[in-house]
Design a protein around this motif. Sequence first.
Motif, PDB file in Angstrom:
ATOM      1  N   VAL A 214       0.831  -1.207   0.000  1.00 12.70           N
ATOM      2  CA  VAL A 214       0.000   0.000   0.000  1.00 12.70           C
ATOM      3  C   VAL A 214       0.866   1.257   0.000  1.00 12.70           C
ATOM      4  CG1 VAL A 214      -1.824   1.224   1.261  1.00 12.70           C
ATOM      5  CG2 VAL A 214      -1.826  -1.271   1.188  1.00 12.70           C
ATOM      6  N   SER A 215       2.116   1.141   0.438  1.00  7.15           N
ATOM      7  CA  SER A 215       2.985   2.315   0.568  1.00  7.15           C
ATOM      8  C   SER A 215       3.308   2.984  -0.769  1.00  7.15           C
ATOM      9  CB  SER A 215       4.301   1.922   1.243  1.00  7.15           C
ATOM     10  OG  SER A 215       5.128   1.178   0.354  1.00  7.15           O
ATOM     11  N   LYS A 216       3.272   2.219  -1.883  1.00  3.25           N
ATOM     12  CA  LYS A 216       3.532   2.754  -3.218  1.00  3.25           C
ATOM     13  C   LYS A 216       4.961   3.287  -3.387  1.00  3.25           C
ATOM     14  CE  LYS A 216      -0.701   2.258  -4.893  1.00  3.25           C
ATOM     15  NZ  LYS A 216      -1.020   1.404  -6.056  1.00  3.25           N
ATOM     16  N   LYS A 217       5.911   2.827  -2.565  1.00  6.48           N
ATOM     17  CA  LYS A 217       7.296   3.270  -2.692  1.00  6.48           C
ATOM     18  C   LYS A 217       7.965   2.582  -3.875  1.00  6.48           C
ATOM     19  CE  LYS A 217       7.365   5.918   1.011  1.00  6.48           C
ATOM     20  NZ  LYS A 217       8.251   5.702   2.143  1.00  6.48           N
ATOM     21  N   GLU A 218       9.034   3.202  -4.384  1.00 10.20           N
ATOM     22  CA  GLU A 218       9.731   2.672  -5.560  1.00 10.20           C
ATOM     23  C   GLU A 218      10.779   1.627  -5.206  1.00 10.20           C
ATOM     24  OE1 GLU A 218       8.600   3.341  -8.418  1.00 10.20           O
ATOM     25  OE2 GLU A 218       7.212   4.848  -7.644  1.00 10.20           O
ATOM     26  N   ILE A 219      11.371   1.748  -4.017  1.00 13.10           N
ATOM     27  CA  ILE A 219      12.376   0.793  -3.544  1.00 13.10           C
ATOM     28  C   ILE A 219      11.778   0.053  -2.359  1.00 13.10           C
ATOM     29  CG2 ILE A 219      14.711   0.493  -2.638  1.00 13.10           C
ATOM     30  CD1 ILE A 219      15.396   3.251  -3.854  1.00 13.10           C
ATOM     31  N   LEU A 220      11.678  -1.251  -2.481  1.00 10.57           N
ATOM     32  CA  LEU A 220      11.102  -2.077  -1.421  1.00 10.57           C
ATOM     33  C   LEU A 220      12.164  -3.036  -0.901  1.00 10.57           C
ATOM     34  CD1 LEU A 220       7.640  -2.862  -3.032  1.00 10.57           C
ATOM     35  CD2 LEU A 220       8.146  -1.164  -1.278  1.00 10.57           C
ATOM     36  N   VAL A 221      12.388  -3.008   0.409  1.00 19.08           N
ATOM     37  CA  VAL A 221      13.398  -3.850   1.040  1.00 19.08           C
ATOM     38  C   VAL A 221      12.710  -4.741   2.062  1.00 19.08           C
ATOM     39  CG1 VAL A 221      15.547  -3.911   2.339  1.00 19.08           C
ATOM     40  CG2 VAL A 221      15.126  -2.044   0.729  1.00 19.08           C
ATOM     41  N   PHE A 222      12.865  -6.045   1.893  1.00 22.50           N
ATOM     42  CA  PHE A 222      12.233  -7.022   2.776  1.00 22.50           C
ATOM     43  C   PHE A 222      13.324  -7.747   3.558  1.00 22.50           C
ATOM     44  CE2 PHE A 222       9.567  -6.326  -0.879  1.00 22.50           C
ATOM     45  CZ  PHE A 222       8.285  -6.231  -0.360  1.00 22.50           C
ATOM     46  N   ASP A 223      13.309  -7.604   4.887  1.00 23.81           N
ATOM     47  CA  ASP A 223      14.307  -8.243   5.743  1.00 23.81           C
ATOM     48  C   ASP A 223      13.712  -9.518   6.326  1.00 23.81           C
ATOM     49  OD1 ASP A 223      16.484  -8.846   7.264  1.00 23.81           O
ATOM     50  OD2 ASP A 223      16.458  -7.024   8.477  1.00 23.81           O
ATOM     51  N   GLU A 224      14.122 -10.659   5.778  1.00 20.64           N
ATOM     52  CA  GLU A 224      13.617 -11.977   6.195  1.00 20.64           C
ATOM     53  C   GLU A 224      12.078 -12.023   6.160  1.00 20.64           C
ATOM     54  OE1 GLU A 224      15.293 -14.577   6.574  1.00 20.64           O
ATOM     55  OE2 GLU A 224      17.332 -13.948   6.982  1.00 20.64           O
ATOM     56  N   PRO A 225      11.451 -11.774   5.008  1.00 25.50           N
ATOM     57  CA  PRO A 225       9.992 -11.715   4.956  1.00 25.50           C
ATOM     58  C   PRO A 225       9.309 -13.061   5.143  1.00 25.50           C
ATOM     59  CG  PRO A 225      10.881 -11.630   2.734  1.00 25.50           C
ATOM     60  CD  PRO A 225      12.058 -11.546   3.670  1.00 25.50           C
ATOM     61  N   THR A 226      10.058 -14.175   5.042  1.00 26.78           N
ATOM     62  CA  THR A 226       9.423 -15.493   5.184  1.00 26.78           C
ATOM     63  C   THR A 226       9.827 -16.196   6.466  1.00 26.78           C
ATOM     64  OG1 THR A 226      11.192 -16.519   3.864  1.00 26.78           O
ATOM     65  CG2 THR A 226       9.203 -15.815   2.697  1.00 26.78           C
ATOM     66  N   SER A 227      10.464 -15.484   7.404  1.00 24.95           N
ATOM     67  CA  SER A 227      10.799 -16.127   8.675  1.00 24.95           C
ATOM     68  C   SER A 227       9.506 -16.494   9.399  1.00 24.95           C
ATOM     69  CB  SER A 227      11.641 -15.190   9.544  1.00 24.95           C
ATOM     70  OG  SER A 227      10.908 -14.041   9.893  1.00 24.95           O
ATOM     71  N   GLY A 228       9.401 -17.750   9.805  1.00 24.58           N
ATOM     72  CA  GLY A 228       8.208 -18.203  10.502  1.00 24.58           C
ATOM     73  C   GLY A 228       7.006 -18.443   9.622  1.00 24.58           C
ATOM     74  N   LEU A 229       7.189 -18.491   8.284  1.00 22.38           N
ATOM     75  CA  LEU A 229       6.054 -18.704   7.388  1.00 22.38           C
ATOM     76  C   LEU A 229       6.017 -20.142   6.878  1.00 22.38           C
ATOM     77  CD1 LEU A 229       5.819 -15.502   5.157  1.00 22.38           C
ATOM     78  CD2 LEU A 229       4.810 -15.964   7.395  1.00 22.38           C
ATOM     79  N   ASP A 230       4.814 -20.655   6.718  1.00 17.02           N
ATOM     80  CA  ASP A 230       4.635 -21.987   6.146  1.00 17.02           C
ATOM     81  C   ASP A 230       4.826 -21.934   4.636  1.00 17.02           C
ATOM     82  OD1 ASP A 230       2.054 -21.381   4.786  1.00 17.02           O
ATOM     83  OD2 ASP A 230       1.301 -21.188   6.831  1.00 17.02           O
ATOM     84  N   GLY A 231       4.720 -23.104   3.996  1.00 14.82           N
ATOM     85  CA  GLY A 231       4.942 -23.180   2.562  1.00 14.82           C
ATOM     86  C   GLY A 231       3.966 -22.340   1.765  1.00 14.82           C
TER      87      GLY A 231
END
Length: 503
Positions: free
Chosen positions: A420-437
């Motif tokens: 929703v932020s609509k930013k041009e540069i997106l940085v994800f720090d460990e976005p799948t930690s603790g996520l299932d398949g």
Amino acid sequence: MIELSHFSFAYAGGRDEGLKQIELCVGQGECVLLCGKSGCGKTTAIRAVNGLIPHFYDGIKQGRALLDGQCVEDMPMHEISGLAGTVFQNPRSQFFNVDTDSEIVFGMENLAYSRAKMEQRMQQVTEELHLHPLRRRNIFHLSGGEKQKIAFASVYAISPDVILLDEPSANLDAAVIEELKDMISLLKKQGKTILISEHRLYYLRDLLDRAFVLEQGEIKAVYSREEFLQLTDAEREQLGLRAFDLEQVRFGATCDNRGYNTVGQTAGIFDCGKHRPPYELAIENAAASHRKKAVWKNVRFTAVSGEIIAITGHNGAGKTTLARALCGLQKLDNGSISLNGRRLTPHKLSKLAYMVMQDVNYQLFAETVEKECAFGVKRADPHAVREALEQMGLAEFAERHPNTLSGGQKQRLAVAASLVSKKEILVFDEPTSGLDGDSMCRVASILRNLAAANKLIFVVTHDPELIASCCSHIIQLGKGGLLEDCRLDETNWPHAIYHSILQ
């Protein structure tokens, strides 16, 4: 040693990750896995055994939870902690001291060990868990993996008969996961009873005795180790489980059979990429420090919009420092960051970039999930908010408070807010930690859609499955600088790149 008999629990406030008529028994010396999709009740089962339910969490409980034949509800917490030790997904939640030595002996002090016994046990723990580099350190200066090792050591030091592990590998690199595997193996040799809630399954192949698959608070299936590992890929994915063997993970796998391959959508939150100008971000001769200690130097690489760039490296290599620099949250000691040849100050970067933090609790502020998605966004589009929540499987929780979500659901909420932020540069720090398949595939699909919309995307990750699913480029940090900078394709994935990710 552990028994849940006709056990049900419903959290106060209507949280969904409760349990319904659970029957679970873990014998002395067994290593039993709890797995299933995020929010299925794994953590609730751990809390029932360690006494946090009903001593800390409010709700409606039925049935019995037994520990060594005693009813957990009737036991004081100090007695429970002498029998069962817990390592939580977020080690920060169980620290009581600011230095590592004090944290390791904290449990022993509370159980009134003599000074001589504490010193002897401290030396033994240091040798067996290879803790020499972590002794006498400030906890706030440790990496996520190092904090997890200290949390494990503090439990190991009091030598309880039962060890409870709740997503212990969530924020660990491959090398530290191997160390975790060795620690669990050591516990098995000592005859400890182990109950572990986990999404990453590959490192437990040789350790588990049985596996319980939970779904919506109920036990969907129980498998012996042999039966569990013989599940077909289709059966495993139907249960929302991750890979059993990383050597079999294919580069370019897009999770089509899970229904999340949605590249090409242009409605709602995703702008049409062909109408957007291309971006080229360049980092030149960059150097950064953390708490006055040099982290890396002479880092240079170029990123182009439309790519998904994985930033990898061991715990403590400086991946999060690089992520913060890309977002303008950390000043470089030397070097520069430029966009299409125009040098960017940290202030300008902060206007262009959005970061999903490793510990998402630091960035959840609103009183509802829906408001969190629009938090800090001027004139946020309500339609975009709803679509982002639907994309991340959170629409049904729109009116819930973010702190009532499970760890995996909070992670997905932070990703939804980034859309929703609509930013041009997106940085994800460990976005799948603790996520299932399933949730990992949702995130991979979102990243591919953003790449198709010409966003600049960086993903700090230890997750080979995520990298295989969506990343096109890899930046590997280590030994104070840049170790690897190359594109990913089918020819280099199974060999050099695979081993660089897992080293």
